[in-house]
Design an enzyme around this catalytic site. Structure first.
Site, PDB file in Angstrom:
ATOM      1  N   CYS A 111     -14.580   2.714 -22.809  1.00 56.87           N
ATOM      2  CA  CYS A 111     -13.665   3.776 -22.371  1.00 56.87           C
ATOM      3  C   CYS A 111     -13.581   4.871 -23.431  1.00 56.87           C
ATOM      4  O   CYS A 111     -13.484   6.064 -23.107  1.00 56.87           O
ATOM      5  CB  CYS A 111     -12.270   3.217 -22.107  1.00 56.87           C
ATOM      6  SG  CYS A 111     -12.165   2.012 -20.768  1.00 56.87           S
ATOM      7  N   CYS A 140     -10.428  -0.906 -24.700  1.00 57.09           N
ATOM      8  CA  CYS A 140     -11.743  -0.819 -24.053  1.00 57.09           C
ATOM      9  C   CYS A 140     -12.660   0.119 -24.834  1.00 57.09           C
ATOM     10  O   CYS A 140     -12.465   1.343 -24.818  1.00 57.09           O
ATOM     11  CB  CYS A 140     -11.560  -0.341 -22.609  1.00 57.09           C
ATOM     12  SG  CYS A 140     -13.097   0.055 -21.766  1.00 57.09           S
TER      13      CYS A 140
END
Length: 323
Positions: A82, A79
């Site tokens: 993230c 991700c």
């Protein structure tokens, strides 16, 4: 920002509601025991950011949330957002100096937790305060927004639960900080017996166990909540949902039919439907019928939890219906 009861996957998980209320009550015990032992234990700045998995979630998040707000960062290696958000949260955890604890959960390795929180995409950030879950934000967020959210979280934790956070000592040795041991209460054995009876499907036994506690301690929060849950499950046990709903739909003026349908609504996770049904019935009734509906509504409030925003709104609606 209003705490909501930990209710995984969006339905009324009675066991989770009970755990939330128990954690809330034990937060005060934890603080009292910590004070008795000479104050809050100091932790290293490295202890303010921890990795959490499914096996340690109860210990590292739910139990720790009785002494400090726990912010959960759901992330994954693949991700990209993230990778931008997580370093900011980690830096702020240190900067806030113990006012919250950051728990990082890799969703690839902890799919069950991701499902239980109903997460549709990452990054997703939650908090747990005294056993109660707060959705903070999902997706990328700017640092100013994050700071504002964290400031609100810290304020809620301190004002509503008295959680002032952890004491941080830069010279402390890093190590896994454990929550203070909470001394056993005088009714722990009876309360544990009630939980075991619930787990075994012995609803009558659970009701009796909770009633035994309340006979000696009428203000016991955990017993009141447990009794409300057990009695609710007892009422819907063996009911034919289709028949109950058919009767409620066909007899809008039948108070008992509406009450029975509201019980099913709540157990099925349709909290607003349950509350709305009974509030509307209050508007249409008077005398003993109205009082019966009002009492049942107050019992359902107990099950969901007084701090739940749905309960707060329904209380206002009930007041308008009554007066």
């Amino acid at each position: 920002m209003q705490p909501r009861n930990m209710s995984m996957s969006g339905v009324v998980d009675l066991a989770a509601v009970k755990a939330a209320q128990e954690a809330k009550a034990k937060a005060e015990q934890t603080r009292a025991e910590t004070a008795r032992q000479g104050g809050t234990r100091a932790v290293s700045p490295a202890d303010l950011v921890i990795d959490v998995d499914e096996a340690g979630f109860e210990r590292d998040v739910l139990e720790r949330s009785a002494e400090v707000p726990v912010v959960i960062d759901f992330w994954a290696e693949w991700c990209q957002p993230c990778k931008q958000l997580s370093p900011v949260l980690e830096r702020l955890a240190v900067e806030y100096n113990g006012r919250f604890l950051l728990a990082k959960i890799d969703v690839d390795a902890n799919q069950m937790l991701m499902q239980q929180f109903g997460i549709q995409g990452i990054p997703a950030v939650f908090a747990v305060v005294a056993g109660q879950a707060l959705p903070l934000f999902q997706g990328a967020a700017g640092e100013q927004q994050i700071r504002q959210t964290l400031d609100q979280l810290v304020q809620v934790a301190e004002e509503r639960f008295g959680l002032t956070g952890l004491t941080v000592d830069p010279d402390a040795e890093p190590g896994e900080a454990q929550p203070a041991e909470v001394p056993a209460g005088p009714y722990d054995a009876l309360l544990e017996a009630a939980v075991q009876a619930l787990d075994a499907g012995d609803l009558g036994g659970a009701v009796r166990a909770y009633q035994n506690v309340l006979s000696d301690d009428p203000g016991n929060t955990e017993a009141k909540l447990g009794l409300a849950q057990a009695e609710l499950l007892q009422r819907v046990q063996g009911a034919d949902p289709a028949q109950v709903r058919k009767e409620a739909a066909g007899k809008p003026g039948d108070v008992q039919a509406q009450i029975a349908a509201a019980d099913l609504d709540l157990v099925g996770g349709h909290v607003e439907d349950a509350f709305g049904r009974l509030i509307e019935t209050v508007r249409r009734t008077a005398g003993e019928d109205r009082d019966a509906v009002r009492r049942r509504l107050l019992e359902l409030f107990e099950v969901v939890g007084a701090d739940d925003p749905r309960v707060v709104g329904a209380r206002r609606a009930l007041a308008r219906a009554l007066f």
